[in-house]
Structure formats: C-alpha cells, structure tokens
Scaffold this active site. Structure first.
Site, PDB file in Angstrom:
ATOM      1  N   ALA A  67       0.865  -1.177   0.000  1.00  0.00           N
ATOM      2  CA  ALA A  67       0.000   0.000   0.000  1.00  0.00           C
ATOM      3  C   ALA A  67       0.905   1.231   0.000  1.00  0.00           C
ATOM      4  O   ALA A  67       2.055   1.171   0.451  1.00  0.00           O
ATOM      5  CB  ALA A  67      -0.885  -0.010   1.238  1.00  0.00           C
ATOM      6  N   GLY A 112       0.679  -5.124   0.756  1.00  0.00           N
ATOM      7  CA  GLY A 112      -0.463  -5.199  -0.156  1.00  0.00           C
ATOM      8  C   GLY A 112      -0.121  -5.863  -1.481  1.00  0.00           C
ATOM      9  O   GLY A 112      -1.014  -6.406  -2.148  1.00  0.00           O
ATOM     10  N   GLU A 115      -0.359  -9.486  -0.820  1.00  0.00           N
ATOM     11  CA  GLU A 115      -1.791  -9.773  -0.673  1.00  0.00           C
ATOM     12  C   GLU A 115      -2.486  -9.816  -2.039  1.00  0.00           C
ATOM     13  O   GLU A 115      -3.358 -10.648  -2.284  1.00  0.00           O
ATOM     14  CB  GLU A 115      -2.431  -8.721   0.249  1.00  0.00           C
ATOM     15  CG  GLU A 115      -1.949  -8.879   1.702  1.00  0.00           C
ATOM     16  CD  GLU A 115      -2.266  -7.683   2.588  1.00  0.00           C
ATOM     17  OE1 GLU A 115      -1.975  -6.542   2.170  1.00  0.00           O
ATOM     18  OE2 GLU A 115      -2.791  -7.876   3.694  1.00  0.00           O
ATOM     19  N   GLU A 135       4.552  -5.266   7.347  1.00  0.00           N
ATOM     20  CA  GLU A 135       3.779  -4.195   7.985  1.00  0.00           C
ATOM     21  C   GLU A 135       4.229  -3.900   9.416  1.00  0.00           C
ATOM     22  O   GLU A 135       4.154  -2.758   9.871  1.00  0.00           O
ATOM     23  CB  GLU A 135       2.280  -4.539   7.979  1.00  0.00           C
ATOM     24  CG  GLU A 135       1.610  -4.393   6.616  1.00  0.00           C
ATOM     25  CD  GLU A 135       1.703  -5.652   5.762  1.00  0.00           C
ATOM     26  OE1 GLU A 135       2.489  -6.559   6.097  1.00  0.00           O
ATOM     27  OE2 GLU A 135       0.988  -5.710   4.755  1.00  0.00           O
TER      28      GLU A 135
HETATM   29  C1  HXC Z   1       4.961   4.400  -1.170  1.00  0.00           C
HETATM   30  C2  HXC Z   1       6.965   3.546  -1.849  1.00  0.00           C
HETATM   31  C3  HXC Z   1       6.621   2.284  -1.332  1.00  0.00           C
HETATM   32  C4  HXC Z   1       5.340   2.142  -0.725  1.00  0.00           C
HETATM   33  C5  HXC Z   1       8.575   2.146  -2.180  1.00  0.00           C
HETATM   34  N1  HXC Z   1       8.182   3.411  -2.358  1.00  0.00           N
HETATM   35  N2  HXC Z   1       7.639   1.434  -1.549  1.00  0.00           N
HETATM   36  N3  HXC Z   1       6.148   4.597  -1.758  1.00  0.00           N
HETATM   37  N4  HXC Z   1       4.555   3.239  -0.673  1.00  0.00           N
HETATM   38  N5  HXC Z   1       4.891   0.980  -0.258  1.00  0.00           N
HETATM   39  C6  HXC Z   1       8.933   4.513  -2.992  1.00  0.00           C
HETATM   40  C7  HXC Z   1      10.061   4.994  -2.112  1.00  0.00           C
HETATM   41  O1  HXC Z   1       9.569   5.909  -1.162  1.00  0.00           O
HETATM   42  C8  HXC Z   1      10.959   5.639  -3.143  1.00  0.00           C
HETATM   43  O2  HXC Z   1      10.441   6.905  -3.466  1.00  0.00           O
HETATM   44  C9  HXC Z   1      10.794   4.734  -4.339  1.00  0.00           C
HETATM   45  O3  HXC Z   1       9.569   4.040  -4.173  1.00  0.00           O
HETATM   46  C10 HXC Z   1      11.903   3.715  -4.461  1.00  0.00           C
HETATM   47  O4  HXC Z   1      12.021   3.015  -3.237  1.00  0.00           O
HETATM   48  P1  HXC Z   1      13.392   2.866  -2.429  1.00  0.00           P
HETATM   49  O5  HXC Z   1      13.026   2.586  -1.032  1.00  0.00           O
HETATM   50  O6  HXC Z   1      14.294   4.038  -2.704  1.00  0.00           O
HETATM   51  O7  HXC Z   1      13.991   1.574  -3.146  1.00  0.00           O
HETATM   52  P2  HXC Z   1      14.942   0.461  -2.493  1.00  0.00           P
HETATM   53  O8  HXC Z   1      15.985   1.087  -1.616  1.00  0.00           O
HETATM   54  O9  HXC Z   1      15.386  -0.396  -3.622  1.00  0.00           O
HETATM   55  O10 HXC Z   1      13.979  -0.401  -1.540  1.00  0.00           O
HETATM   56  C11 HXC Z   1      12.915  -1.126  -2.087  1.00  0.00           C
HETATM   57  C12 HXC Z   1      11.960  -1.588  -0.962  1.00  0.00           C
HETATM   58  C13 HXC Z   1      11.576  -0.401  -0.097  1.00  0.00           C
HETATM   59  C14 HXC Z   1      12.692  -2.660  -0.100  1.00  0.00           C
HETATM   60  C15 HXC Z   1      10.760  -2.247  -1.630  1.00  0.00           C
HETATM   61  O11 HXC Z   1      11.091   0.630  -0.949  1.00  0.00           O
HETATM   62  C16 HXC Z   1      10.519  -0.700   0.916  1.00  0.00           C
HETATM   63  O12 HXC Z   1      10.790  -1.299   1.952  1.00  0.00           O
HETATM   64  N6  HXC Z   1       9.284  -0.245   0.626  1.00  0.00           N
HETATM   65  C17 HXC Z   1       8.179  -0.394   1.565  1.00  0.00           C
HETATM   66  C18 HXC Z   1       7.665  -1.800   1.584  1.00  0.00           C
HETATM   67  C19 HXC Z   1       6.539  -1.974   2.581  1.00  0.00           C
HETATM   68  O13 HXC Z   1       6.716  -1.704   3.790  1.00  0.00           O
HETATM   69  N7  HXC Z   1       5.369  -2.401   2.122  1.00  0.00           N
HETATM   70  C20 HXC Z   1       4.215  -2.639   2.972  1.00  0.00           C
HETATM   71  C21 HXC Z   1       3.425  -1.365   3.052  1.00  0.00           C
HETATM   72  S1  HXC Z   1       2.081  -1.490   4.189  1.00  0.00           S
HETATM   73  P3  HXC Z   1      11.409   8.200  -3.607  1.00  0.00           P
HETATM   74  O14 HXC Z   1      10.432   9.313  -3.868  1.00  0.00           O
HETATM   75  O15 HXC Z   1      12.170   8.308  -2.352  1.00  0.00           O
HETATM   76  O16 HXC Z   1      12.257   7.849  -4.795  1.00  0.00           O
HETATM   77  C22 HXC Z   1       0.891  -2.323   3.356  1.00  0.00           C
HETATM   78  C23 HXC Z   1      -0.395  -2.503   4.128  1.00  0.00           C
HETATM   79  C24 HXC Z   1      -1.520  -2.985   3.233  1.00  0.00           C
HETATM   80  O17 HXC Z   1       1.056  -2.743   2.262  1.00  0.00           O
HETATM   81  C25 HXC Z   1      -2.862  -2.865   3.897  1.00  0.00           C
HETATM   82  C26 HXC Z   1      -3.390  -1.488   4.001  1.00  0.00           C
HETATM   83  C27 HXC Z   1      -4.803  -1.411   4.562  1.00  0.00           C
END
Ligand code: HXC
Length: 261
Positions: A67, A112, A115, A135
């Site tokens: 998400a 997400g 999921e 998460e």
């Molecule tokens: C918004 C995101 C994002 C996300 C990555 N980006 N994941 N933006 N939401 N989920 C953005 C980063 O902010 C960054 O933007 C760009 O994408 C590239 O990501 P980096 O982090 O610079 O890349 P990297 O170092 O290669 O790392 C990749 C990654 C990391 C390991 C996937 O981005 C990461 O950990 N992302 C979050 C993953 C996560 O926690 N997902 C679960 C979310 S909660 P900029 O602008 O800085 O370039 C969820 C709940 C669902 O899903 C249910 C809800 C009700």
C-alpha cells in the site's frame, strides 16, 4: 476506458493488468485500487473475450511494493478502515473473478503486493521476486487480507513467522513456502504466465468457472458440504452446451470448440 495508474490490454483471450506507478514501486493508493477494480469489471463483462487475467507490475524492480505508505501516513482510524475495506473489496473481486487469474511477480511483492498476488489463483515469479508482509516494521498489520489469506496459503505457523518477523523471502524461499509456483528468469516471466494463461483459456470456460468456485468455497467449508458443492456443479454442467461439446469432441476424435459462457 482510460487509466492513469494501471494498463489493461487484451490479446488472444488473455487480459493483462499492469500496475503502472514504477516511481513508487507500483504502490497501491485509492486511485490505483479503484482502477484495478474497474479493469476487473471490464474482464467480468467480456467473458467471451477475456478467458484468463494476468497481473503484473511495471518496471524491473517491483510487482507491487505494498500500500502507498505516503498516502497511508495521512489517514486516521476511520479513513484507514475505509482504505482497508476498499482493498478487501478489490481483492475479493479479483478472487471471485470467474476466469483464472495469474500473478506474474516480477520484483517486490510486499504487504499489499503480496496480498494482491495471493488473491490470484496462480502465482509465477521471476528469480528477482521478493515476497513479504513487512507491515510490523511500520507499526501496522496486513490490511488487505494478508492475515487470513497467508495462513490459508502457507499454513498458520509459517504465516505467523512471516507476519511477526516482517522478513522478506527471495523467490526460492517463497516457492518452498508455497507462495509461488515456478520461478523463471525475469525476461521469461510474462511469456511463461501467458503460456499457462493461454493453455487454461483453451479449456471449457463454464467448467473452469465452476472448478474455481467450488474449490475456493470448499476450502472454507466442512468436507461433506464442499463435496455437495462439487456434485451440484458437476451435475449442472450436464445441462449445458459446453460439456456436450467437450464429450462429443472426445468421442469424435476432434478438438473441442467451446462456446463463450
Ligand atoms: C509508497 C513507496 C513504497 C510504498 C517504495 N516506495 N515502496 N512509496 N509506498 N509501499 C517509494 C520509495 O519511497 C521511493 O520513493 C521509491 O519508491 C523507491 O524506493 P526505495 O526505497 O528508494 O527503493 P529500495 O531502496 O530499492 O527499496 C525497495 C523496498 C523499499 C525494499 C521495496 O522501498 C521498501 O521497503 N518499501 C516499503 C515496503 C513496505 O513496507 N510495504 C508494505 C506497506 S504497508 P522516492 O520518492 O524516495 O524515490 C501495506 C499494508 C496494506 O502494504 C494494507 C493497508 C490497509
């Protein structure tokens, strides 16, 4: 219908839905989930033309990295509930699609994204794919069905380990856990998924839809009730043109020509 955050293409009976926000690693916000729902409606409305659906992510890095955390960080509890409900509706619609759905996981499938993949019938992955429910690193829990679909897919203890630890699995570990089927080279992934989709799309569409329904429903039912569901579906097919054609084709030693459902 034109889309901003996804693309939707249909060729050879197979619809391909690509989440297309590569700068955000294809993260899911309200607009993107809404567009996914709209594309699924298009698929549902054209059962003759769309006989299988592939989901994938744009770019080389991500399937869907979860998400959209930036958008989520602005939510209060009531809005978070609405957001989770939108995710549930969208993934439920995906799971309930009467045609077979295939996730082609080309990179990060986190939160997400994992999921979304789990709401598909079949999951194939590139060797760059990474699966996880991270998460808890954000002080959250999975909210698009992960607490429930993951345990059904990989078993309760493995699901607890993944969700409690937030660990990210590489493609080989994901395959061993039952999160994906074949793992292939990145450049072969879409063709691999399309070949499976075309094969499945050539089978009887009414039979496929019923198989999917009774298997999904049966997974959450006691066995006697689930077997009743199978018998009813099996018998119902004998009243339709598809089974007549399929069995006649076998007996006449020719390929079946299945009508649109
Ligand atoms: C918004 C995101 C994002 C996300 C990555 N980006 N994941 N933006 N939401 N989920 C953005 C980063 O902010 C960054 O933007 C760009 O994408 C590239 O990501 P980096 O982090 O610079 O890349 P990297 O170092 O290669 O790392 C990749 C990654 C990391 C390991 C996937 O981005 C990461 O950990 N992302 C979050 C993953 C996560 O926690 N997902 C679960 C979310 S909660 P900029 O602008 O800085 O370039 C969820 C709940 C669902 O899903 C249910 C809800 C009700």
């Amino acid at each position: 219908m034109s889309f901003q955050n996804i693309t939707w293409e249909v060729a050879d009976g197979v619809g391909t839905l690509t989440v297309n926000r590569p700068k955000q690693l294809n993260a899911l916000d309200v607009a993107t989930l809404t567009e996914i729902g709209q594309a699924l409606e298009l698929a549902r409305a054209e059962p003759g033309q769309v006989r299988a659906v592939i989901l994938t992510g744009a770019g080389e890095k991500a399937f869907v990295a979860g998400a959209d955390i930036a958008a989520m960080s602005r939510l209060g509890p009531a809005e978070a509930s609405d957001f989770a409900a939108l995710g549930h509706r969208t993934l439920d619609a995906l799971e309930a699609l009467p045609v077979v759905t295939i996730a082609a996981v080309n990179g990060f499938a986190l939160g997400g994204g994992c999921e979304l993949a789990m709401a598909c019938d079949l999951v194939y992955a590139s060797d760059k794919a990474r699966f996880g429910q991270p998460e808890v690193n954000l002080g959250l829990i999975p909210g698009f069905g992960g607490t429930q679909r993951l345990l059904r897919r990989v078993g309760l203890m493995r699901a607890k380990e993944m969700i409690f630890s937030g660990e990210v699995y590489d493609a080989a570990a994901a395959r061993a856990a039952g999160l994906c089927l074949d793992v292939v080279a990145p450049e072969k992934l879409l063709e691999h998924a399309r070949a499976k989709a075309r094969l499945i799309a050539s089978r009887g569409p009414a039979a496929l839809a019923l198989c999917k329904k009774v298997m999904q429903r049966g997974a959450d039912q006691p066995l006697p009730q689930a077997l009743d569901g199978e018998r009813t579906a099996f018998a119902g097919l004998f009243g339709g043109a598809e089974a007549k054609e399929g069995m006649a084709a076998f007996l006449e030693k020719r390929p079946a020509r299945f009508p649109a459902p």
